[in-house]
Design a protein around this motif. Structure first.
Motif, PDB file in Angstrom:
ATOM      1  N   ASP A 109       8.492   5.105  16.105  1.00  0.00           N
ATOM      2  CA  ASP A 109       7.412   4.490  15.329  1.00  0.00           C
ATOM      3  C   ASP A 109       6.930   5.436  14.227  1.00  0.00           C
ATOM      4  OD1 ASP A 109       6.298   6.202  17.273  1.00  0.00           O
ATOM      5  OD2 ASP A 109       4.400   5.104  17.277  1.00  0.00           O
ATOM      6  N   GLY A 110       6.996   6.735  14.474  1.00  0.00           N
ATOM      7  CA  GLY A 110       6.641   7.714  13.447  1.00  0.00           C
ATOM      8  C   GLY A 110       7.613   7.668  12.283  1.00  0.00           C
ATOM      9  N   SER A 111       8.889   7.461  12.585  1.00  0.00           N
ATOM     10  CA  SER A 111       9.898   7.370  11.527  1.00  0.00           C
ATOM     11  C   SER A 111       9.648   6.158  10.641  1.00  0.00           C
ATOM     12  CB  SER A 111      11.296   7.256  12.134  1.00  0.00           C
ATOM     13  OG  SER A 111      11.610   8.405  12.863  1.00  0.00           O
ATOM     14  N   LYS A 112       9.278   5.050  11.250  1.00  0.00           N
ATOM     15  CA  LYS A 112       8.983   3.835  10.489  1.00  0.00           C
ATOM     16  C   LYS A 112       7.794   4.074   9.560  1.00  0.00           C
ATOM     17  CE  LYS A 112       8.621  -0.574   9.398  1.00  0.00           C
ATOM     18  NZ  LYS A 112       8.427  -0.615   7.984  1.00  0.00           N
ATOM     19  N   LYS A 113       6.804   4.776  10.061  1.00  0.00           N
ATOM     20  CA  LYS A 113       5.618   5.056   9.249  1.00  0.00           C
ATOM     21  C   LYS A 113       5.960   5.982   8.083  1.00  0.00           C
ATOM     22  CE  LYS A 113       2.555   4.105  13.057  1.00  0.00           C
ATOM     23  NZ  LYS A 113       1.753   4.627  14.138  1.00  0.00           N
ATOM     24  N   ILE A 114       6.850   6.922   8.324  1.00  0.00           N
ATOM     25  CA  ILE A 114       7.302   7.810   7.241  1.00  0.00           C
ATOM     26  C   ILE A 114       7.986   6.982   6.156  1.00  0.00           C
ATOM     27  CG2 ILE A 114       9.033   9.572   6.640  1.00  0.00           C
ATOM     28  CD1 ILE A 114       6.650  10.858   7.837  1.00  0.00           C
ATOM     29  N   GLU A 115       8.827   6.039   6.578  1.00  0.00           N
ATOM     30  CA  GLU A 115       9.509   5.183   5.605  1.00  0.00           C
ATOM     31  C   GLU A 115       8.503   4.353   4.807  1.00  0.00           C
ATOM     32  OE1 GLU A 115      12.710   5.273   4.666  1.00  0.00           O
ATOM     33  OE2 GLU A 115      12.790   6.975   6.042  1.00  0.00           O
ATOM     34  N   ASP A 116       7.466   3.853   5.481  1.00  0.00           N
ATOM     35  CA  ASP A 116       6.425   3.105   4.772  1.00  0.00           C
ATOM     36  C   ASP A 116       5.767   3.973   3.696  1.00  0.00           C
ATOM     37  OD1 ASP A 116       6.909   0.886   6.329  1.00  0.00           O
ATOM     38  OD2 ASP A 116       5.189   1.203   7.656  1.00  0.00           O
ATOM     39  N   LEU A 117       5.472   5.214   4.046  1.00  0.00           N
ATOM     40  CA  LEU A 117       4.853   6.126   3.077  1.00  0.00           C
ATOM     41  C   LEU A 117       5.795   6.406   1.900  1.00  0.00           C
ATOM     42  CD1 LEU A 117       3.102   8.667   5.474  1.00  0.00           C
ATOM     43  CD2 LEU A 117       2.004   6.965   4.003  1.00  0.00           C
ATOM     44  N   LYS A 118       7.069   6.599   2.204  1.00  0.00           N
ATOM     45  CA  LYS A 118       8.044   6.833   1.130  1.00  0.00           C
ATOM     46  C   LYS A 118       8.141   5.614   0.222  1.00  0.00           C
ATOM     47  CE  LYS A 118      11.018  10.126   3.532  1.00  0.00           C
ATOM     48  NZ  LYS A 118      12.329  10.326   4.169  1.00  0.00           N
ATOM     49  N   ASP A 119       8.152   4.420   0.835  1.00  0.00           N
ATOM     50  CA  ASP A 119       8.223   3.188   0.047  1.00  0.00           C
ATOM     51  C   ASP A 119       7.018   3.068  -0.886  1.00  0.00           C
ATOM     52  OD1 ASP A 119      10.596   2.552   1.295  1.00  0.00           O
ATOM     53  OD2 ASP A 119       9.727   1.062   2.649  1.00  0.00           O
ATOM     54  N   LEU A 120       5.847   3.429  -0.382  1.00  0.00           N
ATOM     55  CA  LEU A 120       4.647   3.362  -1.222  1.00  0.00           C
ATOM     56  C   LEU A 120       4.757   4.264  -2.445  1.00  0.00           C
ATOM     57  CD1 LEU A 120       1.700   3.217   1.345  1.00  0.00           C
ATOM     58  CD2 LEU A 120       2.371   1.458  -0.296  1.00  0.00           C
ATOM     59  N   THR A 121       5.320   5.447  -2.253  1.00  0.00           N
ATOM     60  CA  THR A 121       5.438   6.373  -3.388  1.00  0.00           C
ATOM     61  C   THR A 121       6.440   5.875  -4.425  1.00  0.00           C
ATOM     62  OG1 THR A 121       7.132   7.748  -2.333  1.00  0.00           O
ATOM     63  CG2 THR A 121       4.816   8.382  -1.974  1.00  0.00           C
ATOM     64  N   GLN A 122       7.327   4.955  -4.024  1.00  0.00           N
ATOM     65  CA  GLN A 122       8.334   4.421  -4.939  1.00  0.00           C
ATOM     66  C   GLN A 122       7.841   3.210  -5.736  1.00  0.00           C
ATOM     67  OE1 GLN A 122      11.266   6.059  -5.352  1.00  0.00           O
ATOM     68  NE2 GLN A 122      10.348   7.518  -3.946  1.00  0.00           N
ATOM     69  N   LEU A 123       6.674   2.670  -5.381  1.00  0.00           N
ATOM     70  CA  LEU A 123       6.153   1.512  -6.102  1.00  0.00           C
ATOM     71  C   LEU A 123       5.910   1.859  -7.567  1.00  0.00           C
ATOM     72  CD1 LEU A 123       3.560  -0.071  -3.628  1.00  0.00           C
ATOM     73  CD2 LEU A 123       5.772  -1.016  -4.335  1.00  0.00           C
ATOM     74  N   GLN A 124       6.334   0.975  -8.440  1.00  0.00           N
ATOM     75  CA  GLN A 124       6.139   1.172  -9.871  1.00  0.00           C
ATOM     76  C   GLN A 124       4.796   0.552 -10.252  1.00  0.00           C
ATOM     77  OE1 GLN A 124       8.183   2.945 -11.896  1.00  0.00           O
ATOM     78  NE2 GLN A 124       9.231   3.442  -9.991  1.00  0.00           N
ATOM     79  N   MET A 125       3.734   1.327 -10.180  1.00  0.00           N
ATOM     80  CA  MET A 125       2.392   0.809 -10.430  1.00  0.00           C
ATOM     81  C   MET A 125       2.171   0.442 -11.898  1.00  0.00           C
ATOM     82  SD  MET A 125       1.248   0.418  -7.480  1.00  0.00           S
ATOM     83  CE  MET A 125      -0.381  -0.189  -7.885  1.00  0.00           C
ATOM     84  N   SER A 126       3.102   0.760 -12.763  1.00  0.00           N
ATOM     85  CA  SER A 126       3.003   0.333 -14.158  1.00  0.00           C
ATOM     86  C   SER A 126       3.592  -1.068 -14.358  1.00  0.00           C
ATOM     87  CB  SER A 126       3.715   1.338 -15.064  1.00  0.00           C
ATOM     88  OG  SER A 126       5.073   1.449 -14.676  1.00  0.00           O
TER      89      SER A 126
END
Length: 165
Positions: A109-126
Motif C-alpha cells: 500500500d505504501g508503494s501505491k501511495k508513492i506512485e500516486d505522489l509521483k503521478d501528482l508531480t507529473q500533472l501539467q498544471m499549465s
C-alpha cells in the motif's frame, strides 16, 4: 563502523515497525549477512561518512505509522534496486534480498501511495483541461482537508464533554 550501525538500524526499524522480526536470531543472521555485504561494497571506505546518512535522517520526519509505510516502501525499493546489480550467487545477498522482498510485499500500500505522489508531480498544471478539472475539485479537496484537520479537535471536545474532570 558508523555505516554498519546505520544499515542495521534502518533494516531493524523496517522489520520491527512492521512485525517481521520473528526472533532475535533472524536479525542476528541479517547482521552477519549485512556485514558480508559491507565487505563486498567496501563500506569502510572514508567517503561513506561524507554528507551524513541517506535514509535514517529522512525517517525521523515521518512519524505516523502509515506515513512510515510510504517512506519505508521507497527505501526498500532503493535497496532492492541496488542489490539487482550484485552477485546473486552469494548466499548473504540472496538472504538479504529475500527478506527485503518479503518486507516490500507487506508494504504494497505504501508503494501505491508513492506512485500516486509521483503521478501528482507529473500533472501539467499549465494545461487548461487539467486546470478546469482542478477547479471543479477544489471545494471537495478543501472539505477533505477540513475533515482531517478538525477530527482531532472533535475527538478532544467529545472527550472533554464525557469527562467530568
Amino acid at each position: 563502523m558508523a555505516f554498519q550501525t546505520y544499515s542495521l538500524f534502518v533494516l531493524s526499524i523496517i522489520m520491527i515497525s512492521f512485525g517481521h522480526v520473528e526472533n532475535r536470531l533472524n536479525l542476528l543472521q541479517l547482521q552477519t549477512d549485512i556485514d558480508k555485504l559491507k565487505a563486498d561494497f567496501n563500506s569502510s571506505h572514508s567517503d561513506v561518512a561524507d554528507g551524513g546518512p541517506i535514509f535514517t535522517e529522512r525517517l525521523s520526519s515521518w512519524t505516523e505509522r502509515n506515513e512510515k509505510r510510504i517512506i519505508l516502501s521507497q527505501i526498500i525499493s532503493m535497496y532492492l534496486k541496488m542489490l539487482e546489480n550484485t552477485d546473486r550467487s552469494k548466499a548473504h545477498i540472496r538472504n538479504i534480498s529475500e527478506e527485503l522482498h518479503t518486507l516490500k510485499e507487506s508494504l504494497s500500500d505504501g508503494s501505491k501511495k508513492i506512485e500516486d505522489l509521483k503521478d501528482l508531480t507529473q500533472l501539467q498544471m499549465s494545461d487548461l483541461k487539467i486546470q478546469r478539472k482542478a477547479v471543479n475539485e477544489l471545494f471537495s479537496v478543501l472539505q477533505k482537508l477540513g475533515d482531517t484537520s478538525s477530527s482531532p479537535k472533535r475527538k478532544r471536545s467529545q472527550f472533554q464533554r464525557l469527562c467530568k474532570c
